[in-house]
Design a protein around this motif. Structure first.
Motif, PDB file in Angstrom:
ATOM      1  N   LEU A  15       0.846  -1.188   0.000  1.00 25.66           N
ATOM      2  CA  LEU A  15       0.000   0.000   0.000  1.00 25.66           C
ATOM      3  C   LEU A  15       0.887   1.245   0.000  1.00 25.66           C
ATOM      4  CD1 LEU A  15      -2.906   1.187   0.315  1.00 25.66           C
ATOM      5  CD2 LEU A  15      -2.538   1.055   2.793  1.00 25.66           C
ATOM      6  N   THR A  16       0.561   2.218  -0.854  1.00 25.44           N
ATOM      7  CA  THR A  16       1.376   3.430  -0.958  1.00 25.44           C
ATOM      8  C   THR A  16       0.643   4.694  -0.499  1.00 25.44           C
ATOM      9  OG1 THR A  16       0.684   3.716  -3.271  1.00 25.44           O
ATOM     10  CG2 THR A  16       2.725   2.491  -2.881  1.00 25.44           C
ATOM     11  N   ASP A  17      -0.656   4.599  -0.265  1.00 28.99           N
ATOM     12  CA  ASP A  17      -1.458   5.765   0.119  1.00 28.99           C
ATOM     13  C   ASP A  17      -1.492   5.882   1.649  1.00 28.99           C
ATOM     14  OD1 ASP A  17      -3.773   7.376   0.870  1.00 28.99           O
ATOM     15  OD2 ASP A  17      -4.344   7.318  -1.243  1.00 28.99           O
ATOM     16  N   VAL A 168     -11.143  -0.059  -1.647  1.00 28.97           N
ATOM     17  CA  VAL A 168      -9.840   0.549  -1.958  1.00 28.97           C
ATOM     18  C   VAL A 168      -9.490   0.244  -3.413  1.00 28.97           C
ATOM     19  CG1 VAL A 168      -7.392   0.659  -1.365  1.00 28.97           C
ATOM     20  CG2 VAL A 168      -9.096   0.276   0.434  1.00 28.97           C
ATOM     21  N   ASP A 169      -9.132   1.278  -4.145  1.00 33.09           N
ATOM     22  CA  ASP A 169      -8.836   1.139  -5.577  1.00 33.09           C
ATOM     23  C   ASP A 169      -7.480   0.472  -5.820  1.00 33.09           C
ATOM     24  OD1 ASP A 169     -10.392   1.888  -7.905  1.00 33.09           O
ATOM     25  OD2 ASP A 169      -8.637   3.019  -8.534  1.00 33.09           O
ATOM     26  N   THR A 171      -5.130   1.390  -7.725  1.00 31.74           N
ATOM     27  CA  THR A 171      -4.045   2.322  -8.060  1.00 31.74           C
ATOM     28  C   THR A 171      -3.160   2.715  -6.876  1.00 31.74           C
ATOM     29  OG1 THR A 171      -5.578   4.165  -7.745  1.00 31.74           O
ATOM     30  CG2 THR A 171      -5.341   3.300  -9.981  1.00 31.74           C
ATOM     31  N   VAL A 172      -3.546   2.343  -5.657  1.00 35.98           N
ATOM     32  CA  VAL A 172      -2.791   2.794  -4.478  1.00 35.98           C
ATOM     33  C   VAL A 172      -1.837   1.715  -3.960  1.00 35.98           C
ATOM     34  CG1 VAL A 172      -4.543   4.457  -3.803  1.00 35.98           C
ATOM     35  CG2 VAL A 172      -4.642   2.121  -2.890  1.00 35.98           C
TER      36      VAL A 172
END
Length: 265
Positions: A15-17, A168-169, A171-172
């Protein structure tokens, strides 16, 4: 500090967000005061927010590269980084037999196994939160009568109240998974005894959902292999229904019917 390379064989999607990481960390607040065990921390995106809370946090990570990274990045966590396989751990030893919250950004390929282990240790884990594949989250939270309702729904909801919190999408994450994710929270309900043989309950649920499109009078027959069933047992009204139509209470009732029938011989 060298970044950890996500490993496909471990199902790692980091996870990056940070906003979402904090939201996930805050889900443990539903069970305050008791310690937290995070599964699969990776590079600690969720861990950093859990550590801010006024409670003990431990993490369990099977990837040695991640363990080395966590030791370097979080020096004060070092004594609480467990380089083990969660599925093989004795959970009674993690906090000396005390209850704890289970959380994490769970690897998709073993999330169901993680929750089955949670169920085996339900008296130790009054609250479980975290992120999983959206499809699995929908199954766990599904009510009777829905196509998503199945083995995991029944076995989990027998002991926990399940909340689907948010989606949760893709893209994150690094790398992005091919499916959407979801964050859930499970809180122990007031059930202390199902009112039936728990092992038979599990066996019954798994057996009938293996043939979920068939009526119970067909899908239940493997339970009676080697046994003679009395006349009229499969004539009960409930036998014309399919497993996805039954509530947990009805599965308990059905388990007791099967138990009584097996004991007649």
């Amino acid at each position: 500090m060298k970044q950890v390379r996500p490993k496909k064989n471990l199902g790692q999607h980091f996870l990056t967000d940070l906003n979402i990481a904090k939201r996930i960390a805050d889900t443990v607040d539903a069970c305050p005061e008791i310690p937290v065990l995070e599964v699969g921390p990776g590079m600690g995106v969720l861990t950093q927010f859990l550590m801010e809370k006024p409670r003990l946090t431990k993490v369990v990570e099977i990837d040695s590269e991640s363990v080395a990274y966590l030791n370097e990045r979080f020096p004060r966590l070092r004594d609480n980084i467990l380089g083990e396989d969660f599925l093989r751990m004795d959970l009674t030893k993690v906090f000396d037999g005390k209850q704890f919250v289970l959380t994490g950004n769970y690897p998709y390929d073993i999330s169901s196994q993680i929750f089955f282990k949670m169920l085996d240790n339900k008296d130790l884990i009054p609250c479980c939160t975290g992120m999983i594949q959206r499809e699995v989250a929908l199954r766990m939270a599904s009510a009777p009568g829905n196509k998503a309702y199945g083995i995991l729904s029944v076995l989990t909801q027998a002991w926990y109240d399940v909340e689907y919190l948010f989606t949760v999408d893709e893209t994150v994450f690094n790398p992005p998974p091919k499916v959407k994710s979801a964050v859930i929270r499970m809180t122990r309900n007031e059930t202390t005894d199902l009112g039936c043989d728990e092992k038979l309950f599990k066996r019954l649920v798994k057996t009938v959902f293996n043939q979920r499109r068939k009526m119970l009078r067909v899908s239940m027959r493997p339970l009676f292999a080697g046994h003679n069933v009395t006349d009229g047992f499969f004539a009960h009204d409930i036998m014309t229904r399919r497993p996805e139509q039954l509530t947990i209470e009805e599965f308990v009732e059905l388990t007791n019917m099967v138990d009584a029938e097996l004991k007649k011989e």
